[in-house]
Design a protein around this motif. Sequence first.
Motif, PDB file in Angstrom:
ATOM      1  N   VAL A 190       3.936  -2.224 -11.751  1.00 35.98           N
ATOM      2  CA  VAL A 190       3.715  -1.300 -12.866  1.00 35.98           C
ATOM      3  C   VAL A 190       3.922   0.118 -12.346  1.00 35.98           C
ATOM      4  O   VAL A 190       3.273   0.545 -11.384  1.00 35.98           O
ATOM      5  N   LEU A 191       4.828   0.846 -12.990  1.00 31.60           N
ATOM      6  CA  LEU A 191       5.122   2.230 -12.601  1.00 31.60           C
ATOM      7  C   LEU A 191       4.747   3.166 -13.744  1.00 31.60           C
ATOM      8  O   LEU A 191       5.163   2.965 -14.883  1.00 31.60           O
ATOM      9  N   ASP A 192       3.949   4.188 -13.426  1.00 32.55           N
ATOM     10  CA  ASP A 192       3.568   5.223 -14.388  1.00 32.55           C
ATOM     11  C   ASP A 192       4.515   6.414 -14.284  1.00 32.55           C
ATOM     12  O   ASP A 192       4.922   6.785 -13.173  1.00 32.55           O
ATOM     13  N   VAL A 193       4.811   7.032 -15.389  1.00 34.80           N
ATOM     14  CA  VAL A 193       5.514   8.311 -15.407  1.00 34.80           C
ATOM     15  C   VAL A 193       4.584   9.344 -16.027  1.00 34.80           C
ATOM     16  O   VAL A 193       4.132   9.187 -17.169  1.00 34.80           O
ATOM     17  N   VAL A 194       4.269  10.369 -15.248  1.00 39.00           N
ATOM     18  CA  VAL A 194       3.466  11.498 -15.722  1.00 39.00           C
ATOM     19  C   VAL A 194       4.396  12.703 -15.812  1.00 39.00           C
ATOM     20  O   VAL A 194       5.095  13.036 -14.857  1.00 39.00           O
ATOM     21  N   ARG A 195       4.426  13.352 -16.962  1.00 37.50           N
ATOM     22  CA  ARG A 195       5.314  14.501 -17.183  1.00 37.50           C
ATOM     23  C   ARG A 195       4.555  15.799 -16.949  1.00 37.50           C
ATOM     24  O   ARG A 195       3.447  15.993 -17.458  1.00 37.50           O
ATOM     25  N   CYS A 204       0.825  -1.211   0.000  1.00 37.63           N
ATOM     26  CA  CYS A 204       0.000   0.000   0.000  1.00 37.63           C
ATOM     27  C   CYS A 204       0.855   1.255   0.000  1.00 37.63           C
ATOM     28  O   CYS A 204       0.359   2.349  -0.276  1.00 37.63           O
ATOM     29  N   MET A 205       2.144   1.117   0.288  1.00 39.13           N
ATOM     30  CA  MET A 205       3.044   2.263   0.244  1.00 39.13           C
ATOM     31  C   MET A 205       3.972   2.211  -0.974  1.00 39.13           C
ATOM     32  O   MET A 205       4.934   2.985  -1.052  1.00 39.13           O
ATOM     33  N   ALA A 206       3.711   1.315  -1.910  1.00 40.07           N
ATOM     34  CA  ALA A 206       4.509   1.268  -3.134  1.00 40.07           C
ATOM     35  C   ALA A 206       4.314   2.556  -3.934  1.00 40.07           C
ATOM     36  O   ALA A 206       3.223   3.132  -3.968  1.00 40.07           O
ATOM     37  N   LEU A 207       5.386   3.011  -4.578  1.00 38.40           N
ATOM     38  CA  LEU A 207       5.257   4.138  -5.506  1.00 38.40           C
ATOM     39  C   LEU A 207       4.620   3.647  -6.790  1.00 38.40           C
ATOM     40  O   LEU A 207       5.121   2.726  -7.428  1.00 38.40           O
ATOM     41  N   SER A 208       3.517   4.256  -7.154  1.00 40.72           N
ATOM     42  CA  SER A 208       2.802   3.867  -8.371  1.00 40.72           C
ATOM     43  C   SER A 208       3.001   4.862  -9.502  1.00 40.72           C
ATOM     44  O   SER A 208       2.870   4.506 -10.672  1.00 40.72           O
TER      45      SER A 208
END
Length: 496
Positions: free
Chosen positions: A386-391, A282-286
């Motif tokens: 799964v990691l998202d990158v938002v610019r 629950c504390m993972a960086l998403s």
Amino acid sequence: MDQRISHWVDGRTRPGTSGRTSPVFNPAVGEVAAEVDLASAAEVDDAVRSAKQAAVAWRSTSLSKRASILFEFRQQLSSRADELASVITAEHGKVHSDALGEIARGLENVEFAAGVPQLLKGGFSEQAATDVDVYDIRQPLGVVAGITPFNFPAMVPLWMCANAIACGNAFILKPSEKDPSASLLLADMWQKAGLPDGVFTVLHGDREAVDALLEHPDVAAISFVGSTPVARHIYETGTARGKRVQALGGAKNHALVLPDADVDLAADAIVGAAYGSAGERCMALSVTVAVGDVADRLVEAIAVRLPKLVIGDGAAPGIDMGPLITGEHRDRVAGYVDAGSGAGATVVVDGREADLPERGFFLGATLLDHVTPEMTVYTDEIFGPVLDVVRVDTFDEGLELINSNPYANGTAIFTRDGGAARRFQFEVEVGMVGINVPVPVPVAYYSFGGWKASLFGDTHMYGPEGINFYTRGKVVTSRWPDPASSQVELGFPTNR
């Protein structure tokens, strides 16, 4: 397969009587390893009755005796950590070092609770009025219950039971049916530490057991960690029946990376936080929110690290990431990668194409770039690697993005600028904040919890708020007048 996992009631294993069971998998090989009993409402009622009887004597036990049992339990937990970690890895799938890590964080909560003689000290006011003293005390609630998730089968129960038991309550644990064996090992440790039978109970089950606990009139409080929809159900149902409820829900944790950040440090931290325990935290960086020209450098730095992650059975040496908890969940997470790609995100690293074991519920580390807030990979809690990158162009735009998200569990900022960091911690609307710290889980003498849809009610988990949650305050006003004056004031004969 003939292993049967049963309940723990009155200090001993108690086979289920409902006739219902659920499979427990070894996710590293994708095979059923055991069947766990699922409690009926009648079994819940029987266990609560036993706990209620045990709570009467336990609340009268001295603080020093309670503390000594907690110290012995702490010793049990420490000396048997490797054994417990192996059980967690076998049923959850996380690598052995991750399992040891969760035990260490749970151990901190036991150590905090062992200070219960200090934690339950009240205040005293002498001569609040003439011959009148006022003081406050905190007393246990009675029978309390914890409903815990699969992703931390030892740590989260320890967040709850250590404080609850230290405060004089009887505690009923309803662990996840996906990895139930760790709870029975904890029960054995409590017994060996000298805890009286009935003070710690384990009931395995599904929604029937949960609803029976929520509706039982003798259960005074419910603690829960899990998804937001279930947290809402727990909170609304429990409070409607007059119970205290602390219900921690889902998360979509963001890391804001500024152009001045140390990119290598940030990339190392983000990879560990996003993909550790296969993202089932629950504390993972998403979401990584990359500000300005740091984006290309950061994406490249993360991408080159992912093929180096070794994926396999968490019990084997040298493994960085284990399987997901079930095949169904693995397929669900993979479906989000499809959806993100279809919506226009760039799949920089595709975990579906990683070098994976032939058996088991594995998915490789996945990195998606150019994600936008409208995509399901951004809006939903995926709970996988799964990691998202938002610019974004500016700090303000990144801050607004984080504050607009309905989840507000944890967040982090990576920067060398102290002013920016201080502004971030002041203005971000999230319950737990890390500054160059990717997983800002508070130490045991603070309390854990988010804001918004990540928390129902206003009580965080463990630490000082945990002590308050598992006790209720009582204020005593006492008057002991001088004997000579009392004879006159109360009208007693002087020769009485």
